[in-house]
Design a protein around this motif. Structure first.
Motif, short mmCIF file in Angstrom:
data_model
loop_
_atom_site.label_atom_id
_atom_site.label_comp_id
_atom_site.label_asym_id
_atom_site.label_seq_id
_atom_site.Cartn_x
_atom_site.Cartn_y
_atom_site.Cartn_z
N VAL A 38 28.21 -42.22 -15.33
CA VAL A 38 27.47 -43.42 -14.93
C VAL A 38 25.99 -43.08 -14.99
CG1 VAL A 38 26.95 -44.97 -13.02
CG2 VAL A 38 29.28 -44.20 -13.36
N ARG A 39 25.22 -43.98 -15.60
CA ARG A 39 23.76 -43.83 -15.61
C ARG A 39 23.18 -45.00 -14.84
NH1 ARG A 39 24.57 -42.91 -21.52
NH2 ARG A 39 24.81 -40.66 -21.70
N VAL A 40 22.36 -44.67 -13.84
CA VAL A 40 21.77 -45.70 -12.98
C VAL A 40 20.25 -45.64 -13.13
CG1 VAL A 40 21.53 -46.53 -10.61
CG2 VAL A 40 23.68 -45.46 -11.34
N VAL A 41 19.66 -46.79 -13.40
CA VAL A 41 18.20 -46.91 -13.47
C VAL A 41 17.80 -47.98 -12.46
CG1 VAL A 41 16.21 -47.47 -14.91
CG2 VAL A 41 18.19 -46.29 -15.90
N VAL A 42 16.88 -47.60 -11.56
CA VAL A 42 16.44 -48.49 -10.49
C VAL A 42 14.95 -48.76 -10.64
CG1 VAL A 42 16.21 -48.70 -7.99
CG2 VAL A 42 18.21 -47.59 -8.94
N ARG A 43 14.58 -50.04 -10.58
CA ARG A 43 13.18 -50.44 -10.61
C ARG A 43 12.89 -51.26 -9.36
NH1 ARG A 43 15.30 -51.74 -15.22
NH2 ARG A 43 14.90 -50.46 -17.03
N PRO A 44 12.50 -50.59 -8.27
CA PRO A 44 12.24 -51.34 -7.03
C PRO A 44 10.95 -52.14 -7.10
CG PRO A 44 11.82 -49.00 -6.71
CD PRO A 44 12.35 -49.15 -8.10
N ARG A 45 10.92 -53.26 -6.38
CA ARG A 45 9.71 -54.07 -6.33
C ARG A 45 8.60 -53.34 -5.57
NH1 ARG A 45 13.67 -57.99 -5.93
NH2 ARG A 45 13.60 -59.51 -7.62
N GLU A 46 9.00 -52.61 -4.53
CA GLU A 46 8.07 -51.80 -3.73
C GLU A 46 8.50 -50.34 -3.83
OE1 GLU A 46 5.32 -52.52 -1.94
OE2 GLU A 46 5.40 -54.58 -2.66
N PRO A 47 8.00 -49.58 -4.82
CA PRO A 47 8.44 -48.20 -5.00
C PRO A 47 8.21 -47.31 -3.78
CG PRO A 47 7.16 -48.93 -6.89
CD PRO A 47 7.05 -49.99 -5.85
N VAL A 92 33.43 -38.98 -11.28
CA VAL A 92 32.51 -39.50 -12.29
C VAL A 92 31.14 -38.84 -12.11
CG1 VAL A 92 31.34 -41.57 -13.13
CG2 VAL A 92 33.73 -41.68 -12.45
N ALA A 93 30.62 -38.27 -13.20
CA ALA A 93 29.27 -37.69 -13.18
C ALA A 93 28.25 -38.82 -13.22
CB ALA A 93 29.08 -36.76 -14.37
N HIS A 94 27.09 -38.59 -12.63
CA HIS A 94 26.07 -39.64 -12.65
C HIS A 94 24.69 -39.06 -12.88
CE1 HIS A 94 25.32 -38.37 -8.49
NE2 HIS A 94 24.14 -38.94 -8.63
N THR A 95 23.84 -39.90 -13.44
CA THR A 95 22.42 -39.60 -13.53
C THR A 95 21.68 -40.78 -12.92
OG1 THR A 95 22.23 -40.59 -15.73
CG2 THR A 95 22.61 -38.21 -15.63
N LEU A 96 20.52 -40.50 -12.34
CA LEU A 96 19.76 -41.53 -11.64
C LEU A 96 18.30 -41.41 -12.02
CD1 LEU A 96 19.34 -43.71 -9.42
CD2 LEU A 96 19.12 -41.81 -7.81
N ARG A 97 17.69 -42.55 -12.31
CA ARG A 97 16.25 -42.60 -12.54
C ARG A 97 15.71 -43.74 -11.70
NH1 ARG A 97 15.11 -43.48 -18.52
NH2 ARG A 97 12.99 -43.53 -17.73
N VAL A 98 14.70 -43.42 -10.91
CA VAL A 98 14.00 -44.45 -10.12
C VAL A 98 12.63 -44.61 -10.76
CG1 VAL A 98 13.09 -45.08 -7.87
CG2 VAL A 98 15.24 -43.82 -8.01
N LEU A 99 12.42 -45.78 -11.36
CA LEU A 99 11.17 -46.05 -12.08
C LEU A 99 10.19 -46.80 -11.18
CD1 LEU A 99 12.71 -47.25 -15.46
CD2 LEU A 99 11.93 -44.95 -14.86
#
Length: 182
Positions: A145-154, A174-181
């Motif tokens: 699973v690849r998760v990319v998050v773009r919060p309104r208020e980082p 399940v392996a995962h990767t996470l990016r918080v942009l």
């Protein structure tokens, strides 16, 4: 009766004065009225708490300390860095989130509740089977699973907190990767 000071709360009126529950003959006695009024002053705060107990167990209405206490009822770990609105929402939806736990729909919903912003999830989407059981290893490359998050208020989103949500809501193997942009 004196006026309350700035640090002292005003007295609460009793919604159920005791004198009203005694025979009418006592209502004409000033001594009985004053005597029961003393009990009314003591009991008023307890009665008001009991009358409002539903607000204490509703995560959308409860005081902040109670929200954290309510989360322990469901085994939900709240991150202090989350906005209070997100903490309240997670506790309010805890049953539904646990019902969908381990599924991609559950992961999407959990992240949508916690993160105020855009969440993109990409997954391998496959299932596998075997004639003989084998342990699914996180690094087998088959399930991911690849998760990319773009919060309104980082500034209000902790990457560690989002990673904890992903670990808790995705299937274990399940392996995962996470990016918080930003």
């Amino acid at each position: 009766m004196t006026a309350p000071t700035a640090t002292e709360a005003p007295p609460l009126p009793s919604p159920y004065p005791l004198i009203d529950y005694l025979p009418a003959v006592y209502a004409r006695s000033q001594g009985a009225v004053r005597w029961t009024a003393g009990f009314d002053d003591v009991l008023a705060s307890l009665i008001n708490v009991i009358d409002c107990v539903h607000a204490y167990v509703d995560p959308l209405l409860a005081p902040e300390e109670f929200v954290r206490w309510l989360s322990s009822w469901f085994g939900v770990l709240l991150d202090e860095s989350w906005p209070m609105a997100a903490q309240r929402a997670v506790v309010a939806e805890a049953v539904d989130l646990f019902r969908m736990r381990g599924t991609m729909a559950g992961l999407r919903r959990h992240l949508a509740v916690v993160v105020d912003g855009d969440v993109d999830i990409e997954e391998s989407g496959g299932v596998s089977w075997s004639v003989r059981p084998r342990p699914a290893l996180p690094d087998d490359g088959e399930h991911w699973v690849r998760v990319v998050v773009r919060p309104r208020e980082p500034s209000q989103v902790s990457e560690e907190a989002v990673a904890a949500v992903v670990r808790a809501a995705k299937p274990v193997h399940v392996a995962h990767t996470l990016r918080v942009l930003p």
